[in-house]
Design a protein around this motif. Structure first.
Motif, mmCIF file in Angstrom:
data_model
loop_
_atom_site.group_PDB
_atom_site.id
_atom_site.type_symbol
_atom_site.label_atom_id
_atom_site.label_comp_id
_atom_site.label_asym_id
_atom_site.label_seq_id
_atom_site.Cartn_x
_atom_site.Cartn_y
_atom_site.Cartn_z
ATOM 1 N N LEU A 1 0.861 -1.182 0.000
ATOM 2 C CA LEU A 1 0.000 0.000 0.000
ATOM 3 C C LEU A 1 0.896 1.230 0.000
ATOM 4 C CD1 LEU A 1 -2.898 1.073 0.086
ATOM 5 C CD2 LEU A 1 -2.750 1.073 2.588
ATOM 6 N N ARG A 2 1.156 1.756 -1.190
ATOM 7 C CA ARG A 2 2.069 2.883 -1.341
ATOM 8 C C ARG A 2 1.560 4.111 -0.595
ATOM 9 N NH1 ARG A 2 6.900 0.850 -2.534
ATOM 10 N NH2 ARG A 2 6.855 -0.518 -4.355
ATOM 11 N N VAL A 3 2.502 4.931 -0.153
ATOM 12 C CA VAL A 3 2.139 6.101 0.652
ATOM 13 C C VAL A 3 1.318 7.106 -0.143
ATOM 14 C CG1 VAL A 3 4.138 5.837 2.175
ATOM 15 C CG2 VAL A 3 4.317 7.284 0.129
ATOM 16 N N CYS A 4 1.364 7.012 -1.470
ATOM 17 C CA CYS A 4 0.619 7.944 -2.311
ATOM 18 C C CYS A 4 -0.789 7.448 -2.630
ATOM 19 C CB CYS A 4 1.376 8.207 -3.621
ATOM 20 S SG CYS A 4 1.679 6.707 -4.600
ATOM 21 N N TRP A 5 -1.236 6.389 -1.975
ATOM 22 C CA TRP A 5 -2.516 5.779 -2.346
ATOM 23 C C TRP A 5 -3.698 6.739 -2.313
ATOM 24 C CZ3 TRP A 5 -7.005 5.595 0.290
ATOM 25 C CH2 TRP A 5 -6.977 5.769 1.674
ATOM 26 N N PRO A 6 -3.770 7.738 -1.396
ATOM 27 C CA PRO A 6 -4.939 8.624 -1.429
ATOM 28 C C PRO A 6 -5.083 9.399 -2.737
ATOM 29 C CG PRO A 6 -3.845 8.787 0.694
ATOM 30 C CD PRO A 6 -2.920 8.034 -0.213
ATOM 31 N N ASP A 7 -3.984 9.482 -3.503
ATOM 32 C CA ASP A 7 -4.021 10.201 -4.774
ATOM 33 C C ASP A 7 -4.430 9.294 -5.927
ATOM 34 O OD1 ASP A 7 -3.877 12.621 -6.017
ATOM 35 O OD2 ASP A 7 -1.729 12.550 -6.410
ATOM 36 N N HIS A 8 -4.858 8.073 -5.609
ATOM 37 C CA HIS A 8 -5.281 7.108 -6.626
ATOM 38 C C HIS A 8 -6.742 6.732 -6.374
ATOM 39 C CE1 HIS A 8 -1.202 6.103 -8.265
ATOM 40 N NE2 HIS A 8 -0.837 6.537 -7.063
ATOM 41 N N PRO A 9 -7.679 7.347 -7.083
ATOM 42 C CA PRO A 9 -9.094 7.018 -6.876
ATOM 43 C C PRO A 9 -9.402 5.532 -7.041
ATOM 44 C CG PRO A 9 -8.893 9.011 -8.185
ATOM 45 C CD PRO A 9 -7.502 8.449 -8.054
ATOM 46 N N ALA A 10 -8.721 4.863 -7.949
ATOM 47 C CA ALA A 10 -8.980 3.437 -8.149
ATOM 48 C C ALA A 10 -8.606 2.628 -6.904
ATOM 49 C CB ALA A 10 -8.207 2.923 -9.363
ATOM 50 N N VAL A 11 -7.506 3.012 -6.264
ATOM 51 C CA VAL A 11 -7.094 2.318 -5.039
ATOM 52 C C VAL A 11 -8.075 2.628 -3.915
ATOM 53 C CG1 VAL A 11 -5.271 2.095 -3.304
ATOM 54 C CG2 VAL A 11 -4.678 2.282 -5.729
ATOM 55 N N ARG A 12 -8.505 3.868 -3.843
ATOM 56 C CA ARG A 12 -9.509 4.224 -2.823
ATOM 57 C C ARG A 12 -10.761 3.374 -2.992
ATOM 58 N NH1 ARG A 12 -12.194 9.475 -4.310
ATOM 59 N NH2 ARG A 12 -13.239 7.965 -5.673
ATOM 60 N N GLU A 13 -11.208 3.189 -4.223
ATOM 61 C CA GLU A 13 -12.394 2.371 -4.480
ATOM 62 C C GLU A 13 -12.176 0.930 -4.030
ATOM 63 O OE1 GLU A 13 -15.330 3.211 -5.549
ATOM 64 O OE2 GLU A 13 -15.046 5.242 -6.335
ATOM 65 N N GLU A 14 -11.006 0.377 -4.337
ATOM 66 C CA GLU A 14 -10.704 -1.001 -3.931
ATOM 67 C C GLU A 14 -10.723 -1.139 -2.408
ATOM 68 O OE1 GLU A 14 -10.303 -3.557 -5.886
ATOM 69 O OE2 GLU A 14 -9.716 -2.796 -7.849
ATOM 70 N N LEU A 15 -10.063 -0.220 -1.740
ATOM 71 C CA LEU A 15 -10.003 -0.277 -0.282
ATOM 72 C C LEU A 15 -11.380 -0.042 0.333
ATOM 73 C CD1 LEU A 15 -6.710 1.731 0.268
ATOM 74 C CD2 LEU A 15 -7.016 -0.742 0.542
ATOM 75 N N SER A 16 -12.174 0.798 -0.314
ATOM 76 C CA SER A 16 -13.499 1.122 0.213
ATOM 77 C C SER A 16 -14.410 -0.097 0.182
ATOM 78 C CB SER A 16 -14.110 2.272 -0.593
ATOM 79 O OG SER A 16 -15.373 2.628 -0.076
ATOM 80 N N TRP A 17 -14.460 -0.797 -0.940
ATOM 81 C CA TRP A 17 -15.343 -1.975 -0.971
ATOM 82 C C TRP A 17 -14.804 -3.086 -0.061
ATOM 83 C CZ3 TRP A 17 -13.426 -6.652 -2.174
ATOM 84 C CH2 TRP A 17 -12.438 -6.806 -3.153
#
Length: 220
Positions: A119-135
């Motif tokens: 989980l890279r430190v820049c993950w909040p800047d990646h909407p796709a990663v946010r979506e994955e973590l959210s679900w």
């Protein structure tokens, strides 16, 4: 010799009885008709009430989705409902970002030893990663926080959803070119590159929050 009164003879009594029975049958029939009408009216009322309840439930869901609450001043309960980030206003987005941050930093990362490589430190800047973590978080809440959830929900979360999400997130970072020292084509800040390694746990204190700030700034 007394002459029989035709009005009081058996034939007359039978006729009178038949007449009384006919009257009773008429009244019973009318009563049955009245009861049928009342039953129909009750059914209509129940249908209207059911429609109204569905409308209330739909409005409640919309209010919750848009960041409000069915009860003034109360935050919507976290039931594991999937988050539709595209439809959130700023207030709702702030709530969901907070929930996601707290779950990642308080549960996922320390429990499963999620590293910066995963989980890279820049993950909040990646909407796709946010979506994955959210679900992934919503599935976890449904398995662990919703009363009555079957044990198989937790089993499936561990054996199916967690590995799948981590694999997809890792593939996303690889496509984007994000590493321990870079976010896409940009170098990470010097203090991050000097102090954070791929083997470190990906705690909140190491994340870059610019993506969160930009996301909220773009919402009304």
């Amino acid at each position: 010799m007394t002459t029989p009164n035709p009005g009081t003879g058996p034939a007359a009594m039978l006729t009178d009885t038949i007449g009384r029975v006919a009257v009773v049958e008429t009244r019973v029939s009318q009563l049955g008709s009245d009861l049928s009408e009342q039953a129909a009216m009750v059914a209509d009322v129940q249908t209207v009430q059911s429609d109204q309840q569905r409308q209330i439930n739909a409005l409640t869901d919309q209010v919750t989705l848009l960041g409000g609450s069915a009860h003034d001043g109360e935050e919507p309960e976290d039931t594991g409902q999937i988050v539709d980030w595209a439809r959130l206003d700023r207030k709702a987005a702030e709530r969901e970002w907070r929930r996601l941050y707290e779950w990642l930093d308080g549960t996922l990362v320390p429990t499963y030893r999620i590293t910066v490589r995963q989980l890279r430190v820049c993950w909040p800047d990646h909407p796709a990663v946010r979506e994955e973590l959210s679900w992934l978080r919503c599935c976890w809440v449904s398995a662990y926080r919703v009363p009555g959830a079957p044990p198989t929900a937790a089993a499936e979360w561990h054996t199916r959803w967690l590995p799948a999400a981590l694999d997809r997130i890792g593939a996303h970072f690889e496509r984007e070119g994000c590493t321990g020292g870079r976010h896409r084509e940009e170098h990470l800040p010097d203090d991050v590159r000097r102090t954070v390694t791929d083997s470190d746990l990906s705690h909140m204190t190491r994340w870059l929050h610019t993506g969160l700030d930009k996301d909220l700034a773009n919402r009304e």
